[in-house]
Design an enzyme around this catalytic site. Structure first.
Site, PDB file in Angstrom:
ATOM      1  NE  ARG A 190      -1.810  -6.100   7.335  1.00 42.39           N
ATOM      2  CZ  ARG A 190      -3.223  -6.604   6.751  1.00 42.39           C
ATOM      3  NH1 ARG A 190      -3.706  -7.425   7.807  1.00 42.39           N
ATOM      4  NH2 ARG A 190      -3.432  -6.058   5.742  1.00 42.39           N
ATOM      5  CB  THR A 193      -7.078  -6.179   9.991  1.00 38.76           C
ATOM      6  OG1 THR A 193      -7.233  -8.237   8.804  1.00 38.76           O
ATOM      7  CG2 THR A 193      -7.305  -5.136   8.986  1.00 38.76           C
ATOM      8  CD  GLU A 244      -8.209  -9.381  -3.639  1.00 40.33           C
ATOM      9  OE1 GLU A 244      -6.867 -10.021  -3.688  1.00 40.33           O
ATOM     10  OE2 GLU A 244      -9.214  -9.335  -2.343  1.00 40.33           O
ATOM     11  CG  HIS A 290      -5.072  -6.474  -0.147  1.00 41.26           C
ATOM     12  ND1 HIS A 290      -6.232  -6.961   0.373  1.00 41.26           N
ATOM     13  CD2 HIS A 290      -4.734  -6.997  -1.461  1.00 41.26           C
ATOM     14  CE1 HIS A 290      -6.824  -7.439   0.028  1.00 41.26           C
ATOM     15  NE2 HIS A 290      -5.817  -8.074  -1.767  1.00 41.26           N
ATOM     16  NE  ARG A 313      -5.746 -12.780   5.404  1.00 41.69           N
ATOM     17  CZ  ARG A 313      -6.500 -11.354   5.009  1.00 41.69           C
ATOM     18  NH1 ARG A 313      -6.448 -10.670   4.878  1.00 41.69           N
ATOM     19  NH2 ARG A 313      -7.197 -11.372   5.815  1.00 41.69           N
ATOM     20  CG  ASN A 334      -3.371  -3.247   7.024  1.00 44.97           C
ATOM     21  OD1 ASN A 334      -2.971  -2.514   6.264  1.00 44.97           O
ATOM     22  ND2 ASN A 334      -4.608  -3.214   7.743  1.00 44.97           N
ATOM     23  CE  LYS A 344      -3.323  -2.755   1.795  1.00 44.74           C
ATOM     24  NZ  LYS A 344      -4.363  -2.120   3.580  1.00 44.74           N
ATOM     25  CG  PHE A 401     -12.964   1.127   7.344  1.00 44.57           C
ATOM     26  CD1 PHE A 401     -12.438  -0.007   6.463  1.00 44.57           C
ATOM     27  CD2 PHE A 401     -14.335  -0.047   8.211  1.00 44.57           C
ATOM     28  CE1 PHE A 401     -13.228  -1.088   5.940  1.00 44.57           C
ATOM     29  CE2 PHE A 401     -14.206  -1.334   7.572  1.00 44.57           C
ATOM     30  CZ  PHE A 401     -13.985  -2.319   6.829  1.00 44.57           C
ATOM     31  CE1 TYR A 424      -9.553  -4.020   0.746  1.00 45.50           C
ATOM     32  CE2 TYR A 424      -8.151  -1.664  -0.579  1.00 45.50           C
ATOM     33  CZ  TYR A 424      -7.940  -2.559   0.548  1.00 45.50           C
ATOM     34  OH  TYR A 424      -6.850  -3.088   0.762  1.00 45.50           O
TER      35      TYR A 424
HETATM   36  P1  DAT Z   1      -7.148  -7.296   5.123  1.00 46.96           P
HETATM   37  O1  DAT Z   1      -6.848  -5.562   5.209  1.00 46.96           O
HETATM   38  O2  DAT Z   1      -6.908  -7.391   7.031  1.00 46.96           O
HETATM   39  O3  DAT Z   1      -7.582  -8.803   5.009  1.00 46.96           O
HETATM   40  P2  DAT Z   1     -10.146  -6.368   5.776  1.00 46.96           P
HETATM   41  O4  DAT Z   1     -10.305  -6.858   4.314  1.00 46.96           O
HETATM   42  O5  DAT Z   1     -10.866  -6.755   6.920  1.00 46.96           O
HETATM   43  O6  DAT Z   1      -8.595  -6.172   6.048  1.00 46.96           O
HETATM   44  O7  DAT Z   1     -10.234  -4.911   5.663  1.00 46.96           O
HETATM   45  C1  DAT Z   1      -9.346  -4.510   4.474  1.00 46.96           C
HETATM   46  C2  DAT Z   1      -9.193  -2.775   4.861  1.00 46.96           C
HETATM   47  O8  DAT Z   1      -9.726  -2.427   4.950  1.00 46.96           O
HETATM   48  C3  DAT Z   1      -8.059  -3.059   5.750  1.00 46.96           C
HETATM   49  O9  DAT Z   1      -6.606  -3.496   5.224  1.00 46.96           O
HETATM   50  C4  DAT Z   1      -7.995  -2.145   6.100  1.00 46.96           C
HETATM   51  C5  DAT Z   1      -9.226  -1.408   5.998  1.00 46.96           C
HETATM   52  N1  DAT Z   1      -9.831  -2.206   7.014  1.00 46.96           N
HETATM   53  C6  DAT Z   1     -11.130  -2.978   7.486  1.00 46.96           C
HETATM   54  N2  DAT Z   1     -11.171  -2.744   9.159  1.00 46.96           N
HETATM   55  C7  DAT Z   1     -11.532  -1.525   9.119  1.00 46.96           C
HETATM   56  C8  DAT Z   1     -11.599  -0.873  10.938  1.00 46.96           C
HETATM   57  N3  DAT Z   1     -12.279  -1.227  11.365  1.00 46.96           N
HETATM   58  N4  DAT Z   1     -11.368   0.384  10.295  1.00 46.96           N
HETATM   59  C9  DAT Z   1     -10.399   1.228   9.667  1.00 46.96           C
HETATM   60  N5  DAT Z   1      -9.861   0.560   8.608  1.00 46.96           N
HETATM   61  C10 DAT Z   1     -10.724  -0.741   8.142  1.00 46.96           C
HETATM   62 MG    MG Z   2      -9.144  -7.809   2.938  1.00 47.31          MG
END
Ligand code: DAT
Ligand code: MG
Length: 150
Positions: free
Chosen positions: A103, A92, A127, A116, A86, A113, A10, A58, A50
């Protein structure tokens, strides 16, 4: 089973100069790079990537962040790589991520973070197709493979 996964470093990873540190972990683990490109993601592509988070509080901030600068989009290949990567990424929220994870070693907040990685074979397929054409995905053997896989 040998799988492929979509990985994105990112904008914070690029800005903080962590490309090499992160990629070196994947290489050292024995994973094989299949595709890489540095790009600025158009907003519309970020929203499709996304899509599962559309409507969440968010979401706008996530799209702003991911489109705020260049990202390094990649595909990596290896045994059970979707799950293993992962694990290497960590939770996350970096505050919950174990030391030794990307992370857990390099990040502090969920909204910054660094990386991805696809979360399932279905996500990986979707993806990879979203970001790469067939001719950008390299099929090749490495002579070291028998020293990684029996
Ligand atoms: P990951 O990236 O671990 O697969 P995810 O798919 O649940 O996590 O979410 C995608 C991204 O969205 C994550 O890397 C950061 C952001 N995100 C997720 N949950 C969040 C939250 N509660 N507050 C802020 N950003 C969030
Ligand atoms: Mg994800």
């Amino acid at each position: 089973m040998i799988e492929r996964t979509f990985v994105m470093l990112k904008p914070d990873a690029i800005q903080r100069g962590l490309i090499g540190a992160i990629i070196s972990r994947l290489e050292a683990r024995g994973f094989k790079p299949v595709a890489m490109k540095l790009m600025r993601i158009p907003r519309e592509l970020a929203e499709r990537h996304y899509a599962e988070h559309k409507g969440k509080s968010f979401f706008p901030g996530l799209i702003d962040y991911i489109t705020s600068g260049p990202v390094l989009c990649m595909v990596w290949e290896g045994e059970n790589i979707i799950t293993v990567l992962r694990t290497m990424m960590g939770k996350t929220n970096p505050q919950d991520a174990a030391p030794g994870t990307i992370r857990g070693d390099f990040a502090q907040q969920t909204g910054r973070n660094l990386i991805h990685g696809s979360d399932s074979p279905e996500s990986a397929k979707r993806e990879i197709a979203l970001f790469f054409n067939d001719y950008e995905l390299q099929d090749y053997k490495k002579t070291i493979d028998p020293w990684l896989y029996e």
